[in-house]
Write a protein that holds these residues in place. Structure first.
Motif, short mmCIF file in Angstrom:
data_model
loop_
_atom_site.label_atom_id
_atom_site.label_comp_id
_atom_site.label_asym_id
_atom_site.label_seq_id
_atom_site.Cartn_x
_atom_site.Cartn_y
_atom_site.Cartn_z
N THR A 39 43.46 49.53 38.28
CA THR A 39 42.37 49.37 39.26
C THR A 39 41.84 47.95 39.22
OG1 THR A 39 41.80 51.70 39.00
CG2 THR A 39 40.13 50.28 40.00
N TYR A 66 41.93 45.32 42.27
CA TYR A 66 40.65 44.73 42.71
C TYR A 66 40.74 43.21 42.74
CZ TYR A 66 35.68 43.62 42.82
OH TYR A 66 34.45 43.11 43.17
N LEU A 121 34.79 50.22 44.34
CA LEU A 121 35.60 49.93 43.15
C LEU A 121 34.85 49.02 42.18
CD1 LEU A 121 39.13 49.49 44.73
CD2 LEU A 121 38.35 51.36 43.25
#
Length: 187
Positions: A100, A104, A175
């Protein structure tokens, strides 16, 4: 291109052997379009060609100076603001949510630094992990090329996924909050 102790950096020649080892690992190779064992000569030739081509961007994903993964943007079309990408986490021993964090950073870098308006990916329908990952990052399915690619002797579908700058702006905030909670620092 940096948040907390995660960062992206341009891929350098001294890191090519590591990236080749990752790329040839069975758990990565099985999900790639070209799944043969890549030779060192092929890999170094790809890197040399990549350096000369201004529509490519090869980045190493690092945590506390430890390389964890690789991101590659290709077909950077500055006129139309579009490009494609591919990526993988190569290290098995990594902090949770590293994927993640990598996405990002990569997406933020692409949209903020390069001013792209849309990013797309082609994913083999058998690569369920990548499909889930793209959805998590905010991508949407834009099409399906039926029986498009031969994999292990049979034709499989290729799913076209895309994310535009506006969709990313919304997903980026979500996020960022998720990563900030996980790592205890602002992303």
């Amino acid at each position: 291109m940096q948040m907390t102790e995660f960062k992206l950096k341009p891929l350098e020649e001294k890191e090519l052997d590591l990236v080749l080892r990752w790329r040839n690992a069975p758990q990565i190779r099985e999900h790639m379009f070209t799944d043969h064992q890549i030779t060192k000569e092929e890999h170094y030739a790809w890197f040399a060609k990549n350096k000369l081509n201004n529509d490519q961007l090869a980045l190493l994903f690092v945590y506390k100076n430890q390389p964890l993964g690789f991101v590659h943007f290709s077909q950077l079309d500055r006129k139309n603001g579009t490009c494609s990408w591919g990526f993988y986490i190569g290290e098995q021993n990594r902090p949770p949510k590293s994927g993640t964090a990598m996405g990002y950073l990569a997406l933020t870098h692409l949209f903020d630094t390069y001013g792209m308006s849309k990013l797309y990916a082609e994913v083999l329908d058998s690569n369920v992990i990548s499909l889930r990952y793209h959805h998590k990052m905010g991508f949407r399915e834009e099409g399906r090329l039926r029986k498009q690619w031969k994999k292990r002797g049979r034709l499989v579908d290729v799913i076209v996924m895309a994310l535009n700058k506006e969709q990313w702006a919304v997903r980026r905030k979500q996020l960022s909050e998720e990563l900030s909670r996980t790592f205890g620092t602002r992303f």
